[in-house]
Design an enzyme around this catalytic site. Sequence first.
Site, PDB file in Angstrom:
ATOM      1  N   GLU A  38       0.836  -1.210   0.000  1.00 50.13           N
ATOM      2  CA  GLU A  38       0.000   0.000   0.000  1.00 50.13           C
ATOM      3  C   GLU A  38       0.860   1.245   0.000  1.00 50.13           C
ATOM      4  O   GLU A  38       1.838   1.331   0.761  1.00 50.13           O
ATOM      5  CB  GLU A  38      -0.899  -0.029   1.246  1.00 50.13           C
ATOM      6  CG  GLU A  38      -2.248   0.579   1.048  1.00 50.13           C
ATOM      7  CD  GLU A  38      -3.095  -0.178   0.019  1.00 50.13           C
ATOM      8  OE1 GLU A  38      -3.072   0.196  -1.175  1.00 50.13           O
ATOM      9  OE2 GLU A  38      -3.766  -1.138   0.413  1.00 50.13           O
ATOM     10  N   HIS A  39       0.477   2.182  -0.856  1.00 48.13           N
ATOM     11  CA  HIS A  39       1.190   3.458  -0.976  1.00 48.13           C
ATOM     12  C   HIS A  39       2.644   3.253  -1.382  1.00 48.13           C
ATOM     13  O   HIS A  39       3.520   3.978  -0.910  1.00 48.13           O
ATOM     14  CB  HIS A  39       1.116   4.263   0.337  1.00 48.13           C
ATOM     15  CG  HIS A  39      -0.196   4.968   0.502  1.00 48.13           C
ATOM     16  ND1 HIS A  39      -0.459   6.179  -0.085  1.00 48.13           N
ATOM     17  CD2 HIS A  39      -1.323   4.609   1.166  1.00 48.13           C
ATOM     18  CE1 HIS A  39      -1.694   6.549   0.229  1.00 48.13           C
ATOM     19  NE2 HIS A  39      -2.242   5.617   0.976  1.00 48.13           N
ATOM     20  N   ASP A  51       3.095   1.892  -4.874  1.00 47.45           N
ATOM     21  CA  ASP A  51       3.119   1.782  -6.352  1.00 47.45           C
ATOM     22  C   ASP A  51       3.671   3.050  -6.970  1.00 47.45           C
ATOM     23  O   ASP A  51       4.405   3.007  -7.955  1.00 47.45           O
ATOM     24  CB  ASP A  51       1.737   1.402  -6.925  1.00 47.45           C
ATOM     25  CG  ASP A  51       0.626   2.395  -6.648  1.00 47.45           C
ATOM     26  OD1 ASP A  51       0.779   3.258  -5.750  1.00 47.45           O
ATOM     27  OD2 ASP A  51      -0.417   2.326  -7.337  1.00 47.45           O
ATOM     28  N   GLY A 105     -12.706   1.959  -1.469  1.00 49.94           N
ATOM     29  CA  GLY A 105     -11.302   1.569  -1.612  1.00 49.94           C
ATOM     30  C   GLY A 105     -11.135   0.346  -2.498  1.00 49.94           C
ATOM     31  O   GLY A 105     -10.112  -0.333  -2.446  1.00 49.94           O
ATOM     32  N   SER A 165     -11.515   0.462  -5.908  1.00 50.50           N
ATOM     33  CA  SER A 165     -11.184   0.911  -7.272  1.00 50.50           C
ATOM     34  C   SER A 165     -12.363   1.030  -8.215  1.00 50.50           C
ATOM     35  O   SER A 165     -12.230   0.758  -9.417  1.00 50.50           O
ATOM     36  CB  SER A 165     -10.153  -0.021  -7.915  1.00 50.50           C
ATOM     37  OG  SER A 165      -8.891   0.349  -7.519  1.00 50.50           O
ATOM     38  N   SER A 166     -13.499   1.455  -7.693  1.00 54.69           N
ATOM     39  CA  SER A 166     -14.628   1.652  -8.611  1.00 54.69           C
ATOM     40  C   SER A 166     -14.286   2.734  -9.631  1.00 54.69           C
ATOM     41  O   SER A 166     -14.700   2.648 -10.799  1.00 54.69           O
ATOM     42  CB  SER A 166     -15.891   2.022  -7.836  1.00 54.69           C
ATOM     43  OG  SER A 166     -15.644   3.130  -7.013  1.00 54.69           O
ATOM     44  N   ASP A 214      -4.052   0.184  -9.804  1.00 51.13           N
ATOM     45  CA  ASP A 214      -5.478  -0.106  -9.954  1.00 51.13           C
ATOM     46  C   ASP A 214      -5.857  -0.447 -11.384  1.00 51.13           C
ATOM     47  O   ASP A 214      -6.582  -1.418 -11.640  1.00 51.13           O
ATOM     48  CB  ASP A 214      -6.304   1.091  -9.476  1.00 51.13           C
ATOM     49  CG  ASP A 214      -6.020   1.418  -8.022  1.00 51.13           C
ATOM     50  OD1 ASP A 214      -5.456   0.556  -7.336  1.00 51.13           O
ATOM     51  OD2 ASP A 214      -6.359   2.525  -7.594  1.00 51.13           O
ATOM     52  N   LYS A 233     -11.841  10.197  -3.417  1.00 53.27           N
ATOM     53  CA  LYS A 233     -10.579  10.857  -3.736  1.00 53.27           C
ATOM     54  C   LYS A 233     -10.844  12.216  -4.363  1.00 53.27           C
ATOM     55  O   LYS A 233     -10.478  12.499  -5.482  1.00 53.27           O
ATOM     56  CB  LYS A 233      -9.741   9.970  -4.633  1.00 53.27           C
ATOM     57  CG  LYS A 233      -9.202   8.782  -3.856  1.00 53.27           C
ATOM     58  CD  LYS A 233      -7.742   8.918  -3.473  1.00 53.27           C
ATOM     59  CE  LYS A 233      -6.907   8.585  -4.661  1.00 53.27           C
ATOM     60  NZ  LYS A 233      -7.436   7.420  -5.343  1.00 53.27           N
ATOM     61  N   TYR A 290      -3.539  12.370   0.119  1.00 60.45           N
ATOM     62  CA  TYR A 290      -2.902  11.382  -0.771  1.00 60.45           C
ATOM     63  C   TYR A 290      -1.741  12.029  -1.524  1.00 60.45           C
ATOM     64  O   TYR A 290      -0.621  11.519  -1.533  1.00 60.45           O
ATOM     65  CB  TYR A 290      -3.940  10.830  -1.747  1.00 60.45           C
ATOM     66  CG  TYR A 290      -3.369   9.756  -2.660  1.00 60.45           C
ATOM     67  CD1 TYR A 290      -3.429   8.410  -2.303  1.00 60.45           C
ATOM     68  CD2 TYR A 290      -2.747  10.091  -3.858  1.00 60.45           C
ATOM     69  CE1 TYR A 290      -2.879   7.430  -3.126  1.00 60.45           C
ATOM     70  CE2 TYR A 290      -2.197   9.121  -4.677  1.00 60.45           C
ATOM     71  CZ  TYR A 290      -2.278   7.798  -4.311  1.00 60.45           C
ATOM     72  OH  TYR A 290      -1.728   6.827  -5.124  1.00 60.45           O
TER      73      TYR A 290
END
Length: 409
Positions: free
Chosen positions: A35-36, A38, A132, A134-135, A189, A233, A241
């Site tokens: 997580e965090h 990529d 969370g 990734s829609s 994602d 987001k 972020y």
Amino acid sequence: MMFDRTMLLQRFEDMYAAPPTHVIRVPGRVNLIGEHIDYCGLSVLPMAIDRAVWLALRPNHLEKIRIATTAVGFTPAEFSTLTPIVTGQPGDWVNYVRAAAETILTGNLLVHRTSPPGFDALIDADLPLAMGLSSSSALVVATALALVVTAGMDDLEHVCENNPSFCLELADELARGERYVGTAGGGMDQAACLMGCSECAIRVDFDPLAVTPVPVPPDWSFVIAHSGDKAEKSGAAQQVYNRRTEEARRAAQKAWNILGEPECFQMASDEGLRSYEGLLEYTDILEKSKKILDSTSYRRFRHILTEARRVSHAEEAMRAGKLAQFGKLLTASHRSLQDDYEVSTHQLDAMVDTALASGASGARLTGAGLGGSIVAICPANNIENVLAGLSYGTPFIVRPSEGATVSLI
Ligand code: NG1
């Protein structure tokens, strides 16, 4: 929340007075670990899930995209496919559609088209929004594929299975393109939504983008539960972020400049790290960087390095079917996100504790954090306890799923 294909086709026809020609299915993803990192170019281990965004479409020869969704509260929109495509208000759902359109229409993938393509579309989803999962990237990928279909590219049925190099390029372009909405995101994602694989998680490597299936042992179960806070987001969450991506970059840059170890990021996920020498070097980097970074930068940097190492150990544990070990790495990832990266919330922390107390082998927040969901992993025979423990977060089980598919009607 069930997907009803017949209903989607019917509503499309009612709306546009003609049936759709294609239906595109793009799954969401749960990030299992990594997580965090990529956006630092470090490998991650997500899994495409059996919840998806569905987009029914029909080319319209109007050089415009007309798009609507079955979800309540999302206003239909239409815009010209002549570029540049202007962004809407921050937080407008159509910005994800515009992001994909701008990327595809100005990119290299549709070089043979003669005029800007256009289509009519109706979207439905059994993938919950702002959790969370990734829609938004699923929507970006679905729009991009709709443009590819409209431009007349054939053989799209199992697009990424049949044409992995096309999908890698597409995922890369869309990762950059999604930044159009204002988030300085990484490329996890879009790759997971496009290139997920049934019965597998995937290891996603960057620079160059590569996807490697990692089989999920059949007796491992994954539960998602929602914290009650949306992982939206836009606004404040987007600012945090983007700040983290900056902090991560600055901390790494400073450490590199002083330690003269520009390859230290790669080392963290390198084979060599698992060896004795590699481990020594890793500890050394952390100790040295502690002396040169301020305390916040050091904690951000420590998360990145330790998380990269957890990803490679987690992949190993998954391949070996070692559930307890995998679970511990997930929980350690959460603690690091909580203490070092500071992207958790009290609610997410409490849910992780509940999951563990109910018998999960491990649990962590998934996605960018600051709201959204946790993922808990447990042996199939303990799933009922975990579901009962997390009942206040409306938990559900997710299964690994293949990536995006296109079907002709
Ligand atoms: P979410 O917000 O969960 O879709 C975001 C980024 C990812 C990654 C994770 C944190 C986008 C589209 N996605 O995911 O690239 O950085 O946060 O690991 O910005």
